[in-house]
Design a protein around this motif. Structure first.
Motif, PDB file in Angstrom:
ATOM      1  N   VAL A 145       0.907  -1.315   0.057  1.00 18.42           N
ATOM      2  CA  VAL A 145       0.111   0.033  -0.064  1.00 18.42           C
ATOM      3  C   VAL A 145       0.872   1.447   0.036  1.00 18.42           C
ATOM      4  O   VAL A 145       0.418   2.333  -0.436  1.00 18.42           O
ATOM      5  N   GLY A 146       2.008   1.133   0.300  1.00 18.64           N
ATOM      6  CA  GLY A 146       2.919   2.242   0.395  1.00 18.64           C
ATOM      7  C   GLY A 146       3.499   2.900  -0.919  1.00 18.64           C
ATOM      8  O   GLY A 146       3.726   4.007  -1.258  1.00 18.64           O
ATOM      9  N   ASN A 151      -6.861   7.403  -5.432  1.00 15.76           N
ATOM     10  CA  ASN A 151      -7.946   7.261  -4.605  1.00 15.76           C
ATOM     11  C   ASN A 151      -8.604   5.998  -4.501  1.00 15.76           C
ATOM     12  O   ASN A 151      -8.949   5.365  -5.749  1.00 15.76           O
ATOM     13  N   ILE A 152      -8.700   5.417  -3.383  1.00 11.78           N
ATOM     14  CA  ILE A 152      -9.205   3.803  -3.167  1.00 11.78           C
ATOM     15  C   ILE A 152     -10.791   3.982  -2.763  1.00 11.78           C
ATOM     16  O   ILE A 152     -11.196   4.933  -1.762  1.00 11.78           O
ATOM     17  N   MET A 153     -11.636   3.325  -3.414  1.00 14.35           N
ATOM     18  CA  MET A 153     -12.921   2.575  -2.975  1.00 14.35           C
ATOM     19  C   MET A 153     -12.868   1.374  -2.912  1.00 14.35           C
ATOM     20  O   MET A 153     -12.463   0.414  -3.857  1.00 14.35           O
ATOM     21  N   GLN A 188     -10.340 -10.599   3.758  1.00 10.60           N
ATOM     22  CA  GLN A 188      -9.766 -10.172   2.666  1.00 10.60           C
ATOM     23  C   GLN A 188      -9.615  -8.515   2.910  1.00 10.60           C
ATOM     24  O   GLN A 188      -8.771  -7.759   2.588  1.00 10.60           O
ATOM     25  N   LEU A 189     -10.922  -8.214   2.896  1.00 10.33           N
ATOM     26  CA  LEU A 189     -11.088  -6.749   3.059  1.00 10.33           C
ATOM     27  C   LEU A 189     -10.604  -6.084   4.359  1.00 10.33           C
ATOM     28  O   LEU A 189      -9.764  -5.088   4.254  1.00 10.33           O
ATOM     29  N   GLU A 190     -10.634  -6.920   5.531  1.00 12.17           N
ATOM     30  CA  GLU A 190     -10.263  -6.247   6.812  1.00 12.17           C
ATOM     31  C   GLU A 190      -8.639  -6.323   6.830  1.00 12.17           C
ATOM     32  O   GLU A 190      -8.086  -5.142   7.146  1.00 12.17           O
ATOM     33  N   ALA A 191      -8.196  -7.308   6.074  1.00  7.09           N
ATOM     34  CA  ALA A 191      -6.623  -7.370   5.863  1.00  7.09           C
ATOM     35  C   ALA A 191      -5.999  -5.908   5.007  1.00  7.09           C
ATOM     36  O   ALA A 191      -5.044  -5.245   5.419  1.00  7.09           O
ATOM     37  N   LEU A 192      -6.680  -5.564   3.977  1.00  6.57           N
ATOM     38  CA  LEU A 192      -6.315  -4.371   3.208  1.00  6.57           C
ATOM     39  C   LEU A 192      -6.537  -3.105   4.070  1.00  6.57           C
ATOM     40  O   LEU A 192      -5.676  -2.274   4.197  1.00  6.57           O
ATOM     41  N   GLU A 193      -7.721  -3.194   4.660  1.00  3.64           N
ATOM     42  CA  GLU A 193      -8.108  -1.962   5.784  1.00  3.64           C
ATOM     43  C   GLU A 193      -6.990  -1.822   6.537  1.00  3.64           C
ATOM     44  O   GLU A 193      -6.647  -0.650   6.847  1.00  3.64           O
ATOM     45  N   GLU A 194      -6.691  -2.852   7.334  1.00  2.00           N
ATOM     46  CA  GLU A 194      -5.490  -2.943   8.351  1.00  2.00           C
ATOM     47  C   GLU A 194      -4.375  -1.996   7.831  1.00  2.00           C
ATOM     48  O   GLU A 194      -3.503  -1.296   8.299  1.00  2.00           O
ATOM     49  N   ALA A 195      -4.021  -2.689   6.684  1.00  4.39           N
ATOM     50  CA  ALA A 195      -2.831  -2.057   5.859  1.00  4.39           C
ATOM     51  C   ALA A 195      -2.866  -0.533   5.552  1.00  4.39           C
ATOM     52  O   ALA A 195      -1.717   0.168   5.784  1.00  4.39           O
ATOM     53  N   LEU A 196      -3.982  -0.270   5.083  1.00  4.88           N
ATOM     54  CA  LEU A 196      -4.215   1.246   4.786  1.00  4.88           C
ATOM     55  C   LEU A 196      -4.261   2.107   5.817  1.00  4.88           C
ATOM     56  O   LEU A 196      -3.521   3.263   5.780  1.00  4.88           O
ATOM     57  N   GLU A 197      -4.685   1.859   6.979  1.00  6.58           N
ATOM     58  CA  GLU A 197      -4.684   2.418   8.002  1.00  6.58           C
ATOM     59  C   GLU A 197      -3.575   2.790   8.591  1.00  6.58           C
ATOM     60  O   GLU A 197      -3.385   3.716   9.319  1.00  6.58           O
ATOM     61  N   LYS A 198      -2.672   1.672   8.592  1.00  8.49           N
ATOM     62  CA  LYS A 198      -1.382   1.683   9.235  1.00  8.49           C
ATOM     63  C   LYS A 198      -0.473   2.777   8.421  1.00  8.49           C
ATOM     64  O   LYS A 198       0.152   3.287   8.978  1.00  8.49           O
ATOM     65  N   HIS A 199      -0.906   2.868   7.115  1.00 14.46           N
ATOM     66  CA  HIS A 199      -0.138   4.014   6.471  1.00 14.46           C
ATOM     67  C   HIS A 199      -0.850   5.123   6.453  1.00 14.46           C
ATOM     68  O   HIS A 199      -0.458   6.174   5.979  1.00 14.46           O
ATOM     69  N   HIS A 200      -1.866   5.345   7.159  1.00 17.82           N
ATOM     70  CA  HIS A 200      -2.971   6.469   7.212  1.00 17.82           C
ATOM     71  C   HIS A 200      -3.101   6.969   5.897  1.00 17.82           C
ATOM     72  O   HIS A 200      -3.110   8.180   5.334  1.00 17.82           O
ATOM     73  N   TYR A 201      -3.554   5.775   5.157  1.00 20.25           N
ATOM     74  CA  TYR A 201      -3.897   5.951   3.491  1.00 20.25           C
ATOM     75  C   TYR A 201      -5.563   6.286   3.566  1.00 20.25           C
ATOM     76  O   TYR A 201      -6.186   5.345   3.945  1.00 20.25           O
ATOM     77  N   PRO A 202      -6.191   7.168   3.132  1.00 15.24           N
ATOM     78  CA  PRO A 202      -7.564   7.556   3.085  1.00 15.24           C
ATOM     79  C   PRO A 202      -8.286   6.538   2.201  1.00 15.24           C
ATOM     80  O   PRO A 202      -7.680   6.206   1.078  1.00 15.24           O
ATOM     81  N   TYR A 203      -9.337   6.028   2.209  1.00 13.76           N
ATOM     82  CA  TYR A 203     -10.127   5.329   1.554  1.00 13.76           C
ATOM     83  C   TYR A 203     -11.863   5.335   1.660  1.00 13.76           C
ATOM     84  O   TYR A 203     -12.178   5.890   2.922  1.00 13.76           O
TER      85      TYR A 203
END
Length: 655
Positions: A583-584, A589-591, A605-620
Motif C-alpha cells: 500500500v505504500g 484514490n481508493i474505494m 480479505q477486506l479487513e486485511a487491506l483496511e488494516e494495511a491502509l490504516e497503518k499507512h494513514h491512507y484514506p479510502y
C-alpha cells in the motif's frame, strides 16, 4: 423473412427515456434485473413460459401460445421462489425451488425439484431432502423418499412423457468438499418422483452425456480445476480414454455422430486452442472438425431433435458461426434469422420436439435481448418480449473489439466501449478487468456496468489478459503464478495502447473491477501509481497468502490443488503480488466494496487491506453490504453501489 405484427405477452411499465439525467436514476436503470428470462416453448408448442418478477421474487408464467393469455402462474409463498425450469413433456414442467434466506440476498438452492402441469394441476415434490413427508397446509404431493442431494436436470427427455434424467450431487463428506462427491444420474418419474440410479461418475465435477434413449454413455470431470479426463461406458463399466493415447487435453463430450462408437468432443492439442474433434473410442482415431487459431468455441449448437452437432460458435472479437452441417434445418434457420435481424447475434433457446416452432433470442452490444417466436413452416418471426424493455438500444454505447501486442510480444485481445454520440478522442477511461482470472473472459455483448459508465461520457476498457479462459490452454496457463505481474502488465499495456491511439486522456483514468478484477484494480494501481487517478475494488482478494486459509476455495481438496497450481507456494512472492503488502506504493484514490456474506473472497480479505491502509494513514472510501455475497444480487443494493461508484468516478475523472 417477413416480420409480423409485434405482440407482447406481458405488460411492462417503461421507465423514462431520459436515462442520463441523474446519477441515481442511471444507477437504478442499469442495476435493474431482467424482467423476463428463460423464455421457452413447450415440446408440443401449446404453451409459452418465462421467468418474471412479483414482489421482488421470481415466478414462472405459463401462457397459451396462440392467445398469449396466462394459463397458470407458479409463485411460492414465504421466502421461496422459482429457480431454473424445464419442460419435461407437452403438459408438464419441472422447476427448482430456491429460497431467499435472511443472511444473504443470493437465492439458496438445496436441490429440490417440483413438477406441475401447465394448467396448475398435479403439483408434485419430485426430488429433494424433504421427500415423502407431507407439510401442513402444502398442496404439493410428496410420493417419493427423501434424498440428501442437490439435483439438476441432465435431460428432460421431452420425447419420453414419463421420465427425465436428473444429475445429483450427494451431500456429506465434510464442508465444501461435498462438491467433490461422486455425482449420480437418476431416471426420475416426472409424475410420482420415483427414481432409479443408472450411473455414477468416476470423477468429481462430472459432465455427463447421454444418448437419445437416456443411456449415460460418457462423462468428463476434473480433480484440480486445471486438468480434465474423459471416460466412456463399456459393459456398464467406465473406461478412461487415457488408455487410447489420444494426445488430447481437456477432453469434454458434446454430441453423438452417425458413426458407431464415435462422438464429438472438444479438446486441445499441445496446449493450443480447443477444437471440435470426431473421436472413435474403440480405435482411438480422431478427426479435427473445427478449430479457430485464436479462440476456443464459445457455444456448441446441437439439434435438439437429432442431438447432432450442426454449428460451432466462436468469438474472436465479434461472434461468428462455423456450420459443421450447413444442411441441418437449424443451421438453415439461423442463417435466415441473421439476415432478418441484421446487427444481432441469434440463439435458438427453445424449440418444439418437431422443431417447427422455436424461441429465438436476438441480442448485441446495445440490446440486452429480444425474444421472438419463429414459425419454421410459415417462415414468420413474432416478437414476444424483451429482457429489459426500458433500455433503448439507440441510446446505448458501441462495444468494439481491440487487440494489441504486449511488452513481451504476446497478442492480447479485449473490448472498448465508446460513449454514444461522442467523438472517440481524449476520453476519460475506466479500465474494467474481469474476474477469475482463469476460466472467465470478456465477451462482445450488452454489459450493464459498461453501459452505465459510458452513459456518463467515459470509455470502458475490458482486457482478456493472459490467464483468461477462451484462448487456449497455453494462454490460460501463462497466467499461472503471474497474478500480480504479467497479468497486470497486460492490463496496464492495454491502457497505454488506447492512450497511444489518442482515444483516451491519460490524465483521466480509473480502474474498477470485481472479484479477481477487484484485486487487479488495486494491484495495477500499486504497479503504475501515476497511471490511475482512482481504483475501486469490488469483492476483491487483496492478500494472496490468505487465500490458503480463508474462503471456500481452500476448503475443497480440488481447491487447494488449484491454488498451489495457479498461485504457487512461495509466500514471499505471493506477498510481493499482494496489495496489502504494497500500500505504500499507492497514489490513487481508493474505494472498497464488499459483501458481508462473501465466501469466495471473505470479509477477512477486506479487513486485511483496511488494516494495511490504516497503518499507512491512507484514506479510502468503503461500502459494505452485510447481507450480500460475492457480487450483489438485490437490485436496490446494486443501485446503491452503482450510484456510489458513479459519484466516485465523476469526482476523480471530472465527468
Amino acid at each position: 423473412m417477413k416480420l409480423i405484427k409485434i405482440i407482447s405477452f406481458a405488460c411492462i411499465t417503461l421507465l423514462s427515456s431520459n436515462i442520463f439525467a441523474k446519477t441515481n436514476e442511471a444507477a437504478r436503470l442499469f442495476s435493474r434485473a431482467a424482467e423476463f428470462s428463460q423464455v421457452k416453448i413447450s415440446p408440443g408448442g401449446d404453451y409459452l413460459s418465462a421467468i418474471s418478477q412479483k414482489d421482488d421474487k421470481a415466478m414462472l408464467l405459463i401462457l397459451n401460445a396462440k392467445t398469449k393469455q396466462p394459463v397458470h402462474v407458479v409463485f411460492f409463498p414465504g421466502n421461496a421462489q422459482v429457480g431454473r425450469y424445464e419442460w419435461v413433456n407437452d403438459e408438464r414442467v419441472v422447476l427448482q425451488k430456491v429460497y431467499l434466506k435472511g443472511w444473504s440476498n443470493q437465492p439458496q438452492y438445496f436441490g429440490e425439484l417440483i413438477a406441475v402441469n401447465a394448467d396448475g394441476s398435479d403439483s408434485t415434490y419430485l426430488f429433494g431432502y424433504k421427500g415423502a413427508e407431507q407439510q401442513t397446509g402444502s398442496r404439493v404431493k410428496k410420493t417419493n423418499t427423501a434424498i440428501r442431494a442437490t439435483a439438476t436436470i441432465l435431460d428432460p427427455l421431452p420425447d419420453n412423457k414419463r421420465f427425465m434424467l436428473v444429475q445429483a450431487l450427494p451431500w456429506g463428506g465434510g464442508g465444501s468438499n461435498t462438491a467433490e462427491n461422486t455425482q449420480k444420474v437418476y431416471r426420475v418419474d416426472v409424475y410420482k418422483g420415483s427414481r432409479k440410479k443408472i450411473a455414477s461418475s468416476p470423477i468429481p465435477y462430472a459432465n455427463f452425456l447421454n444418448d437419445h434413449e437416456g443411456n449415460v454413455r460418457f462423462v468428463s470431470g476434473t480433480k484440480d480445476h486445471v486438468n480434465s479426463t474423459l471416460f466412456y461406458r463399456d459393459n456398464n463399466e467406465w473406461v478412461d480414454t487415457a488408455k487410447l493415447n489420444l494426445n488430447l487435453d481437456a477432453i469434454a463430450p458434446i454430441a453423438f455422430s452417425n458413426e458407431k462408437d464415435s462422438l464429438y468432443v472438444t479438446a486441445s492439442e499441445s496446449g493450443g486452442t480447443r477444437g471440435v474433434y470426431l473421436l472413435n473410442i474403440k480405435t482411438g482415431d480422431k478427426q479435427l472438425v473445427s478449430r479457430d487459431k485464436v479462440v476456443d468455441p464459445s457455444n456448441l449448437w446441437i439439434n435438439k431433435t437429432s442431438k447432432k452437432l450442426y454449428a460451432v460458435e466462436y468469438e474472436n472479437g465479434y461472434p461468428t458461426y462455423e456450420f459443421v452441417d450447413s444442411k441441418d434445418p437449424s443451421a438453415v434457420y439461423i442463417k435466415q434469422l441473421l439476415a432478418a435481424l441484421p446487427g444481432h447475434q441469434i440463439h435458438i433457446v427453445s424449440q418444439t420436439n418437431n422443431a417447427k416452432k422455436m424461441i429465438i433470442k436476438a441480442f448485441n452490444d446495445r440490446n440486452p435481448g429480444h425474444y421472438y417466436l419463429f414459425d419454421a413452416d410459415a417462415i414468420k418471426l413474432e416478437y414476444l418480449v424483451s429482457k429489459k424493455k426500458w433500455i433503448d438500444p439507440e441510446k446505448m454505447a458501441e462495444i468494439k473489439p481491440i487487440h494489441f501486442t504486449s511488452r513481451d510480444g504476446v497478442e492480447i485481445h479485449g473490448y472498448l466501449t465508446l460513449p454514444n454520440g461522442v467523438e472517440a478522442k481524449e476520453l476519460p477511461l475506466v479500465v474494467n478487468p474481469h474476474g477469475g482470472p482463469h476460466g472467465p473472459r470478456d465477451w462482445w455483448g450488452f454489459d450493464s456496468q459498461s453501459q452505465l459508465i459510458a452513459s456518463q461520457g467515459a470509455a470502458v476498457l475490458q482486457v482478456n489478459f493472459r490467464g483468461s479462459g477462451g484462448y487456449g490452454i497455453n494462454f490460460e496457463n501463462a497466467g499461472h503464478q503471474k497474478w500480480g505481474t504479467e497479468i497486470q502488465y497486460d492490463i496496464i499495456d492495454a491502457t497505454k495502447h488506447v492512450i497511444e491511439q489518442g482515444i483516451v486522456d491519460k490524465e483521466r483514468i480509473c480502474i474498477v473491477g470485481g472479484s479477481f478484477g477487484g484485486y487487479s484494480a488495486i494491484q495495477s494501481a500499486t504497479i503504475e501509481p501515476d497511471l490511475f487517478k482512482c481504483a475501486i475494488g469490488f469483492a476483491g482478494v487483496y492478500d494472496l497468502p490468505l487465500m490458503f486459509n480463508e474462503g471456500d476455495v481452500q476448503g475443497r481438496r480440488a481447491g487447494k490443488r488449484y491454488l498451489k497450481e495457479v498461485l504457487g507456494e512461495d509466500e514471499k512472492l505471493l506477498e510481493s503480488m499482494s496489495p496489502t503488502h504494497n500500500v505504500g506504493k499507492l497514489k490513487a484514490n481508493i474505494m472498497l466494496v464488499h459483501g458481508g456474506e462473501d465466501e469466495r473472497a471473505p470479509i477477512e480479505q477486506l479487513e486485511a487491506l483496511e488494516e494495511a491502509l490504516e497503518k499507512h494513514h491512507y484514506p479510502y472510501k468503503k461500502l459494505l453490504m452485510d447481507d450480500e455475497g460475492h457480487g450483489f444480487y438485490d437490485d436496490e443494493n446494486k443501485a446503491k453501489y452503482y450510484s456510489e461508484m458513479l459519484s466516485f468516478l465523476k469526482t476523480n475523472l471530472k465527468l
